[in-house]
Motif scaffolding. Structure first.
Motif, PDB file in Angstrom:
ATOM      1  N   ILE A  29     -34.124  31.336 -18.133  1.00 14.29           N
ATOM      2  CA  ILE A  29     -32.781  31.383 -17.513  1.00 14.29           C
ATOM      3  C   ILE A  29     -31.982  30.156 -17.970  1.00 14.29           C
ATOM      4  N   ILE A  30     -32.678  29.008 -17.996  1.00 14.66           N
ATOM      5  CA  ILE A  30     -32.031  27.758 -18.426  1.00 14.66           C
ATOM      6  C   ILE A  30     -31.680  27.864 -19.919  1.00 14.66           C
ATOM      7  N   ASP A  31     -32.664  28.308 -20.718  1.00 17.40           N
ATOM      8  CA  ASP A  31     -32.451  28.384 -22.168  1.00 17.40           C
ATOM      9  C   ASP A  31     -31.374  29.401 -22.554  1.00 17.40           C
ATOM     10  N   SER A  32     -31.158  30.393 -21.676  1.00 16.87           N
ATOM     11  CA  SER A  32     -30.132  31.405 -21.971  1.00 16.87           C
ATOM     12  C   SER A  32     -28.733  30.927 -21.560  1.00 16.87           C
ATOM     13  N   GLY A  33     -28.662  29.709 -20.993  1.00 10.51           N
ATOM     14  CA  GLY A  33     -27.365  29.157 -20.583  1.00 10.51           C
ATOM     15  C   GLY A  33     -26.828  29.791 -19.303  1.00 10.51           C
ATOM     16  N   ILE A  34     -27.701  30.468 -18.548  1.00 10.24           N
ATOM     17  CA  ILE A  34     -27.246  31.119 -17.303  1.00 10.24           C
ATOM     18  C   ILE A  34     -27.038  30.062 -16.213  1.00 10.24           C
ATOM     19  N   SER A  35     -27.935  29.080 -16.131  1.00  8.09           N
ATOM     20  CA  SER A  35     -27.724  27.945 -15.215  1.00  8.09           C
ATOM     21  C   SER A  35     -28.613  26.794 -15.666  1.00  8.09           C
ATOM     22  N   ASN A  36     -28.377  25.603 -15.092  1.00  8.65           N
ATOM     23  CA  ASN A  36     -29.141  24.414 -15.505  1.00  8.65           C
ATOM     24  C   ASN A  36     -30.479  24.299 -14.799  1.00  8.65           C
ATOM     25  N   ASP A  37     -30.632  25.025 -13.680  1.00  9.08           N
ATOM     26  CA  ASP A  37     -31.856  24.861 -12.894  1.00  9.08           C
ATOM     27  C   ASP A  37     -32.687  26.146 -12.802  1.00  9.08           C
ATOM     28  N   GLY A  38     -32.240  27.190 -13.489  1.00  7.83           N
ATOM     29  CA  GLY A  38     -33.023  28.431 -13.508  1.00  7.83           C
ATOM     30  C   GLY A  38     -32.668  29.406 -12.397  1.00  7.83           C
ATOM     31  N   TRP A  39     -31.727  29.034 -11.523  1.00  8.62           N
ATOM     32  CA  TRP A  39     -31.288  29.980 -10.469  1.00  8.62           C
ATOM     33  C   TRP A  39     -30.091  30.766 -11.010  1.00  8.62           C
ATOM     34  N   ALA A  92     -46.378  52.491 -11.707  1.00  6.85           N
ATOM     35  CA  ALA A  92     -46.397  53.944 -11.940  1.00  6.85           C
ATOM     36  C   ALA A  92     -46.564  54.193 -13.447  1.00  6.85           C
ATOM     37  N   PRO A  93     -47.324  55.247 -13.833  1.00  3.29           N
ATOM     38  CA  PRO A  93     -47.601  55.497 -15.256  1.00  3.29           C
ATOM     39  C   PRO A  93     -46.339  55.657 -16.101  1.00  3.29           C
ATOM     40  N   SER A  94     -45.223  56.089 -15.482  1.00  2.00           N
ATOM     41  CA  SER A  94     -43.998  56.320 -16.263  1.00  2.00           C
ATOM     42  C   SER A  94     -43.297  55.028 -16.688  1.00  2.00           C
ATOM     43  N   ILE A  95     -43.765  53.874 -16.174  1.00  2.14           N
ATOM     44  CA  ILE A  95     -43.109  52.594 -16.520  1.00  2.14           C
ATOM     45  C   ILE A  95     -43.761  52.019 -17.782  1.00  2.14           C
ATOM     46  N   ILE A  96     -42.933  51.626 -18.734  1.00  6.06           N
ATOM     47  CA  ILE A  96     -43.455  50.973 -19.948  1.00  6.06           C
ATOM     48  C   ILE A  96     -43.660  49.499 -19.611  1.00  6.06           C
ATOM     49  N   PHE A  97     -44.862  48.984 -19.899  1.00  6.71           N
ATOM     50  CA  PHE A  97     -45.144  47.582 -19.564  1.00  6.71           C
ATOM     51  C   PHE A  97     -45.411  46.767 -20.825  1.00  6.71           C
ATOM     52  N   HIS A  98     -44.655  45.688 -20.991  1.00  4.98           N
ATOM     53  CA  HIS A  98     -44.917  44.750 -22.087  1.00  4.98           C
ATOM     54  C   HIS A  98     -45.430  43.443 -21.505  1.00  4.98           C
ATOM     55  N   HIS A  99     -46.623  43.052 -21.892  1.00  9.91           N
ATOM     56  CA  HIS A  99     -47.120  41.723 -21.517  1.00  9.91           C
ATOM     57  C   HIS A  99     -46.565  40.739 -22.545  1.00  9.91           C
ATOM     58  N   ASP A 100     -45.468  40.087 -22.179  1.00 13.16           N
ATOM     59  CA  ASP A 100     -44.726  39.261 -23.131  1.00 13.16           C
ATOM     60  C   ASP A 100     -43.823  38.314 -22.321  1.00 13.16           C
ATOM     61  N   THR A 101     -43.381  37.260 -22.929  1.00 11.39           N
ATOM     62  CA  THR A 101     -42.508  36.301 -22.237  1.00 11.39           C
ATOM     63  C   THR A 101     -41.086  36.445 -22.746  1.00 11.39           C
ATOM     64  N   VAL A 102     -40.160  36.592 -21.823  1.00 12.38           N
ATOM     65  CA  VAL A 102     -38.751  36.640 -22.223  1.00 12.38           C
ATOM     66  C   VAL A 102     -38.299  35.217 -22.527  1.00 12.38           C
ATOM     67  N   VAL A 103     -37.696  35.032 -23.705  1.00  9.34           N
ATOM     68  CA  VAL A 103     -37.228  33.688 -24.074  1.00  9.34           C
ATOM     69  C   VAL A 103     -35.703  33.587 -24.044  1.00  9.34           C
ATOM     70  N   GLY A 104     -35.037  34.742 -24.015  1.00 10.07           N
ATOM     71  CA  GLY A 104     -33.580  34.697 -23.978  1.00 10.07           C
ATOM     72  C   GLY A 104     -32.988  35.970 -23.387  1.00 10.07           C
ATOM     73  N   ILE A 105     -31.917  35.789 -22.617  1.00  7.79           N
ATOM     74  CA  ILE A 105     -31.182  36.939 -22.064  1.00  7.79           C
ATOM     75  C   ILE A 105     -29.742  36.791 -22.538  1.00  7.79           C
ATOM     76  N   ASP A 106     -29.227  37.843 -23.164  1.00  8.33           N
ATOM     77  CA  ASP A 106     -27.838  37.800 -23.642  1.00  8.33           C
ATOM     78  C   ASP A 106     -27.070  38.884 -22.872  1.00  8.33           C
ATOM     79  N   PRO A 107     -26.441  38.522 -21.743  1.00 12.90           N
ATOM     80  CA  PRO A 107     -25.798  39.547 -20.913  1.00 12.90           C
ATOM     81  C   PRO A 107     -24.555  40.162 -21.553  1.00 12.90           C
ATOM     82  N   LYS A 108     -23.966  39.456 -22.514  1.00 11.45           N
ATOM     83  CA  LYS A 108     -22.779  40.027 -23.174  1.00 11.45           C
ATOM     84  C   LYS A 108     -23.208  41.123 -24.142  1.00 11.45           C
TER      85      LYS A 108
END
Ligand SMILES: Cc1cc2nc3c(=O)[nH]c(=O)nc-3n(C[C@H](O)[C@H](O)[C@H](O)COP(=O)(O)OP(=O)(O)OC[C@H]3O[C@@H](n4cnc5c(N)ncnc54)[C@H](O)[C@@H]3O)c2cc1C
Length: 381
Positions: free
Chosen positions: A259-269, A73-89
């Protein structure tokens, strides 16, 4: 202050969720009370179930692709980019291009990756069909295959649990139609003690295999693959060796590297609550699709049904302050059985599947769905 929803991954789950949110939060978006941002490493959206049809010359590669932006939908901002880290805290997502995205709500929908490199020799000597490029490469080999043994072997976990059956049945159909089925031996292997992970499907499959002359071996976990003078030898952890002229494989899968690099899990799940679909311990992070650690099928239909729940709950949280409903484990899979027939299974956390006898109608329904998938991605179907 606007509420910021960030969606990581623009596959089945990410795209459906983004479009359902854009519709359900139309008013809030127009008043700038909500901002929806998707970050995805691919700017093309690929319909992966179509790889199986490319393999057997039943669909063309260009029929499986759309520009990701065009599906949103046009209202969604789209970035063509790769996430390298997620910091949930810190409620932050970091990207390869150096962006730091703050969020109020996060959706992780980064899917799964086939990783043949996890088994020595598999990448060099096996052929998969789980990427468009590998499906095209295998299609060329099948076109030239005139006689000999084809072995089918898979690693765990892998997405689309019915694909091992489908590729086997479709091979039987393909070589029958070419008039050389009597010269081609199909040898199916499976890692556990029956021919499919779902017991009713395994029970239904055994007489089908026997009727079609498909040989099989269970408790076969690939450990190493070698090749000598054109013969491929697949060694199992259980001590057996299968020799073949062509190895068709579904490699073991892992979740996204981020997911692995962010320390969320060892296998990406991502550790996910089976009902709320929230990342365990984080009330503002939802997970959908293959990337959950849930012991259910990694399938597009699972991603679709989970997406409906995640979108409903996010809309309810933003509008009313609390989620709306639980996910019940719903999955639905068509199974191509060859010879223009198909069947389907549906199940959830409490009700096991029960395959119907194959029929032409189900096959045509699946072919129809292959064309209509783009409506699903847009959140219409
Ligand atoms: C050959 C084959 C046949 C199949 N047949 C069926 C079928 O008949 N029925 C069925 O239900 N399912 C089927 N599936 C499975 C189905 O395609 C997947 O289960 C489904 O695509 C999962 O959706 P998802 O959104 O979790 O992941 P995906 O659709 O794979 O999307 C993941 C997204 O995350 C993005 N991403 C990954 N990492 C990052 C990152 N670090 N940063 C930003 N973006 C990232 C990717 O670019 C992609 O857009 C099949 C799959 C294959 C390969």
């Amino acid at each position: 202050m606007a509420k910021h929803v960030v969606i990581v991954g623009g596959g089945v789950a990410g795209t459906i969720i983004a479009n359902l949110l854009a519709r359900g939060l139309k008013e809030e978006l127009s008043k700038a009370e909500v901002v929806i941002t998707m970050v995805s490493k691919d700017d093309k959206h690929v319909y992966q179930p179509g790889f199986l049809y490319v393999l057997f010359d039943k669909m063309r590669p260009d029929e499986l692709m759309r520009d990701q932006r065009s599906l949103l939908a046009p209202s969604i901002i789209f970035h063509h980019d790769t996430v390298v880290g997620i910091d949930p805290k810190a409620c932050e997502v970091h990207t390869e291009k150096g962006k730091k995205l703050k969020y109020d709500y996060l959706v992780i929908a980064t899917g799964s990756r086939p990783m043949p490199e996890l088994i020595p020799g598999l990448k060099e000597h096996g052929n998969m069909f789980y990427t468009l490029e590998s499906a095209i490469e295998l299609r060329e080999k099948l076109r030239k295959f005139e006689k000999g043994r084809i072995a089918i072997a898979m690693g765990v976990p892998h997405k689309c649990p019915v694909a091992p059956f489908e590729v086997t049945f479709m091979l039987d159909d393909y070589f029958n139609k070419k008039g050389i089925r009597d010269k081609v031996e199909i040898y199916y292997t499976y890692p556990i003690g029956r021919i499919h992970t779902l017991e009713p499907v395994a029970q239904w499959g055994v007489p089908e295999f026997e009727r079609r002359g498909i040989k099989y071996e269970t408790l076969f976990n690939m450990e190493k693959v070698e090749a000598h003078n054109g013969t491929i030898a697949v060694h199992s952890a259980e001590g057996s060796t299968v020799e073949c002229d062509l190895l068709i494989t579904i490699p073991p899968h892992r979740g996204a590297q981020a997911i692995i690099d962010s320390g969320i899990s060892n296998d990406g799940w991502v550790p996910t609550n089976r009902y709320s679909l929230k990342y365990e311990g984080y009330e503002n992070v939802y997970v959908a699709g293959d990337t959950t650690n849930l012991p259910i099928s990694k399938a597009g239909s699972t991603a679709h049904f989970e997406s409906d729940v995640v979108a409903d709950n996010l809309i309810a949280e933003i509008k009313e302050g609390h989620p709306a409903r639980d996910y019940d484990g719903k999955v639905m899979c068509f199974i191509e059985t060859g010879f223009d027939k198909g069947t389907y299974i549906h199940f959830n956390y409490t009700t096991p599947p029960s395959p119907m006898p194959p029929s032409k109608m189900i096959h045509w329904l699946k072919l129809g769905y292959n064309r209509m998938y783009w409506l699903t991605a847009r959140g219409v179907l």
